[in-house]
Design a protein around this motif. Structure first.
Motif, PDB file in Angstrom:
ATOM      1  N   LEU A 149     -18.446 -32.104 -22.229  1.00  0.00           N
ATOM      2  CA  LEU A 149     -17.019 -32.411 -22.101  1.00  0.00           C
ATOM      3  C   LEU A 149     -16.536 -33.344 -23.203  1.00  0.00           C
ATOM      4  O   LEU A 149     -15.389 -33.236 -23.660  1.00  0.00           O
ATOM      5  CB  LEU A 149     -16.741 -33.031 -20.730  1.00  0.00           C
ATOM      6  N   VAL A 150     -17.386 -34.257 -23.656  1.00  0.00           N
ATOM      7  CA  VAL A 150     -16.999 -35.139 -24.757  1.00  0.00           C
ATOM      8  C   VAL A 150     -16.762 -34.323 -26.031  1.00  0.00           C
ATOM      9  O   VAL A 150     -15.767 -34.528 -26.737  1.00  0.00           O
ATOM     10  CB  VAL A 150     -18.091 -36.207 -24.993  1.00  0.00           C
ATOM     11  N   LEU A 151     -17.651 -33.381 -26.321  1.00  0.00           N
ATOM     12  CA  LEU A 151     -17.469 -32.537 -27.512  1.00  0.00           C
ATOM     13  C   LEU A 151     -16.202 -31.698 -27.402  1.00  0.00           C
ATOM     14  O   LEU A 151     -15.453 -31.538 -28.372  1.00  0.00           O
ATOM     15  CB  LEU A 151     -18.690 -31.637 -27.697  1.00  0.00           C
ATOM     16  N   TRP A 210     -21.381 -41.160 -16.596  1.00  0.00           N
ATOM     17  CA  TRP A 210     -20.068 -41.544 -16.088  1.00  0.00           C
ATOM     18  C   TRP A 210     -19.179 -42.062 -17.213  1.00  0.00           C
ATOM     19  O   TRP A 210     -17.966 -41.792 -17.233  1.00  0.00           O
ATOM     20  CB  TRP A 210     -20.222 -42.609 -14.992  1.00  0.00           C
ATOM     21  N   TRP A 211     -19.745 -42.806 -18.149  1.00  0.00           N
ATOM     22  CA  TRP A 211     -18.948 -43.276 -19.282  1.00  0.00           C
ATOM     23  C   TRP A 211     -18.463 -42.108 -20.133  1.00  0.00           C
ATOM     24  O   TRP A 211     -17.318 -42.100 -20.599  1.00  0.00           O
ATOM     25  CB  TRP A 211     -19.776 -44.246 -20.129  1.00  0.00           C
ATOM     26  N   MET A 212     -19.322 -41.125 -20.351  1.00  0.00           N
ATOM     27  CA  MET A 212     -18.915 -39.966 -21.148  1.00  0.00           C
ATOM     28  C   MET A 212     -17.834 -39.163 -20.434  1.00  0.00           C
ATOM     29  O   MET A 212     -16.900 -38.660 -21.077  1.00  0.00           O
ATOM     30  CB  MET A 212     -20.134 -39.077 -21.448  1.00  0.00           C
ATOM     31  N   VAL A 243     -12.093 -37.600 -20.394  1.00  0.00           N
ATOM     32  CA  VAL A 243     -10.777 -37.546 -19.741  1.00  0.00           C
ATOM     33  C   VAL A 243      -9.747 -38.312 -20.562  1.00  0.00           C
ATOM     34  O   VAL A 243      -8.611 -37.850 -20.765  1.00  0.00           O
ATOM     35  CB  VAL A 243     -10.873 -38.108 -18.311  1.00  0.00           C
ATOM     36  N   ALA A 244     -10.120 -39.481 -21.064  1.00  0.00           N
ATOM     37  CA  ALA A 244      -9.183 -40.289 -21.847  1.00  0.00           C
ATOM     38  C   ALA A 244      -8.794 -39.598 -23.147  1.00  0.00           C
ATOM     39  O   ALA A 244      -7.616 -39.580 -23.535  1.00  0.00           O
ATOM     40  CB  ALA A 244      -9.811 -41.656 -22.134  1.00  0.00           C
ATOM     41  N   ILE A 245      -9.772 -39.015 -23.829  1.00  0.00           N
ATOM     42  CA  ILE A 245      -9.481 -38.320 -25.091  1.00  0.00           C
ATOM     43  C   ILE A 245      -8.587 -37.108 -24.836  1.00  0.00           C
ATOM     44  O   ILE A 245      -7.645 -36.841 -25.602  1.00  0.00           O
ATOM     45  CB  ILE A 245     -10.793 -37.902 -25.780  1.00  0.00           C
ATOM     46  N   THR A 246      -8.866 -36.378 -23.769  1.00  0.00           N
ATOM     47  CA  THR A 246      -8.044 -35.210 -23.448  1.00  0.00           C
ATOM     48  C   THR A 246      -6.614 -35.621 -23.111  1.00  0.00           C
ATOM     49  O   THR A 246      -5.648 -34.955 -23.513  1.00  0.00           O
ATOM     50  CB  THR A 246      -8.659 -34.436 -22.275  1.00  0.00           C
ATOM     51  N   ALA A 247      -6.462 -36.717 -22.389  1.00  0.00           N
ATOM     52  CA  ALA A 247      -5.113 -37.199 -22.072  1.00  0.00           C
ATOM     53  C   ALA A 247      -4.364 -37.593 -23.342  1.00  0.00           C
ATOM     54  O   ALA A 247      -3.169 -37.290 -23.489  1.00  0.00           O
ATOM     55  CB  ALA A 247      -5.210 -38.391 -21.120  1.00  0.00           C
TER      56      ALA A 247
END
Length: 538
Positions: A447-449, A514-516, A521-525
């Protein structure tokens, strides 16, 4: 006229060529230098190679062990990965300067001049050759700078460049056959990945020779241009005949491409574009259904690979444990691959889980790339004109990519656990929770990628596709090679997969996951906010 076209192409693509060259050189220099410091003793190198010889999944992703010298183990670790990158560079380059120009109307304008239709294609062919000569030169220099012998380094560079030239010719041929430029890129990606997989099958089914840490690959590897790079055997045999074969294949494919170009219509491939249905199904009534339809092919292709790899890992767990349990130095080698505190079996599970995570990441990254493809093809305009907001369109594609990757991980985890328990119901090949949990918990890294590539699309849409491939390649390289090459900890921390919970170990930490997840979520927002503020690309 030909030289003018070549200069124009080189000038237009100079930044991309420099980035490719520097990336290839950096990966090789880091690997060669790390091998010298990490495995100074022959016994250490033999231990790692013996793990690989009985681990088909490692052979599929790494290559053919050719001996225990520093040059040999460097080639084993990085050669196929470098050849994969060179293949993608070569095919993307020729499609962008051939079939994509037809789709954009540039080729028609050039064909109306004295250049005709043939000269631009020949200029593209020459540019591809120049790009691979550059790749060969910087690769050889990087290996020499890493302390490896000059002769073997030059041979490796030559083999890499020759394989790239083969892909240049094959890419030109695909560009003539495919119905559109976008489909040509997809077909070329499948071609390069297919060559990588074919080589991997040949290596996984080859005949190992543990006494001298070598392997005789299967016949499948001989059919792959990436396999030809290994067959040269730099630092050992230095046999350039496979490289000459690659040059011949590239020349024949380029000649066939020019012959096909003379008989086909401009803008039309030999394979006609498939007609769609007269009326759309109910599943296409909303943006999510459309996004699922657009990403269906990549999700299925990468998902099948992930499931097969998971099943293969579970099936081979007992064999790996039995053959390596008493081998000196193997436990230390496995700890380098899987992390401190790991034994033979749980370390093997962690390694397989990371490999499956990379395949799932390919689903997510390609899904994010679809945002840019839809924008430049006009598909985004059609959807947005129907009353769908930009954020809703954006999130529909990102959501489908995330769900596709998650489904692939779940199915791969089930396949791995089922295969392991089928071999040893008593759990000696690994428990259900160890296999399933290790694979499924790769999702936060995936999800981070996905979020990073989506953010790049929102900020710099033109860079989203090359950055997407670069991010995936970097994550795969760091996730699988950073610990083995004993790279600094801050470099390892850049790889999302290094923070995935090692559920198979005794005391896994879930904090990184959990941090990732929160970071994704933050990057997507943030990407959603930025997408609303910029114009749709023309």
């Amino acid at each position: 006229m030909l030289l003018a076209l070549l200069r124009f192409r080189l000038r237009r693509d100079r930044l991309q060529l420099v980035v490719w060259a520097l990336s290839l050189a950096a990966l090789l220099a880091i690997t060669a230098s790390a091998m010298t410091t990490t495995y100074p003793a022959v016994a250490d190198r033999v231990g790692v190679l013996r793990v690989a010889l009985v681990t088909p999944a490692l052979l599929v992703l790494r290559g053919t062990p050719q001996g225990a010298s520093l040059g040999d183990i460097t080639v084993f670790e990085i050669a196929t990965f470098q050849a994969l990158l060179v293949g993608l560079m070569s095919t993307f380059l020729v499609v962008r300067n051939s079939r994509a120009e037809e789709d954009h109307g540039t080729a028609e304008a050039l064909a109306a001049t004295a250049a005709g239709r043939a000269l631009p294609t020949i200029a593209t062919l020459l540019e591809g050759v120049v790009a691979n000569v550059l790749a060969a030169a910087v690769s050889a220099l990087a290996l020499i700078a890493g302390g490896l012998p000059v002769a073997g380094s030059v041979v490796f560079g030559a083999a890499l460049g020759a394989a790239g030239c083969a892909f240049v010719g094959l890419g030109l041929l695909v560009a003539q056959v495919a119905p559109t430029g976008r489909s040509a890129n997809g077909w070329c990606t499948a071609l390069v990945l297919g060559a990588y997989a074919l080589r991997g099958i040949g290596d996984a089914t080859g005949t190992p020779h543990p006494q001298d840490a070598t392997l005789t690959p299967g016949w499948e590897s001989v059919l792959s241009p990436i396999g030809w790079v290994q067959s040269v055997r730099p630092y050992a045999a230095d046999d350039l005949r496979p490289a000459l074969l690659a040059l011949v294949v590239g020349a024949l494919a380029a000649a066939a491409a020019l012959a096909v170009q003379r008989v086909r219509d401009l803008g039309e491939g030999l394979v006609p574009e498939r007609r769609g249905r007269a009326e759309a199904s109910g599943a296409l009534a909303g943006p999510i259904g459309l996004a699922a339809r657009l990403q269906r092919g990549s999700v299925i292709a990468w998902g099948i690979g992930a499931v097969l790899l998971g099943a293969l890992g579970g099936d081979l767990a007992t064999l790996v444990l039995g053959q390596l349990g008493s081998t000196p130095g193997v436990t230390d080698a496995m700890r380098r691959l899987a992390g401190p505190g790991s034994g033979i079996l749980d370390g093997f599970i962690v390694v397989i889980g990371a490999f499956v995570g990379i395949l799932a990441a390919a689903i997510a990254v390609q899904g994010a790339m679809r945002l840019r493809q839809e924008e430049v093809s006009g598909g985004a305009d059609a959807v947005l004109s129907g009353g769908v907001s930009r954020v809703r369109w954006f999130l529909s594609i990102v959501l489908v990519a995330a769900l596709g990757a998650a489904a692939a991980l779940v199915l791969a985890g089930l396949a791995a656990a089922a295969a392991a328990l089928a071999v040893r119901p008593d759990g000696s090949a690994g428990t259900f929770g160890a296999w399933f949990g290790t694979i499924v918990w790769q999702l936060p890294a995936v999800l981070v990628l996905l979020a990073i590539v989506a953010l790049v699309f929102a900020v710099a849409p033109r860079a989203s596709i090359p950055v997407g491939w670069l991010v995936l390649a970097a994550a795969a390289f760091l996730g699988e090679f950073a610990a083995l090459l004993d790279l600094p900890q801050w470099i390892r921390d850049l790889a999302p997969f290094s923070h995935s919970p090692a559920v198979a170990l005794a005391d896994p930490s879930f904090a990184g996951a959990w941090w990732m997840t929160a970071l994704a979520v933050a990057i997507t927002a943030l990407a959603c906010v930025l997408v609303r503020r910029r114009d749709v690309a023309a």
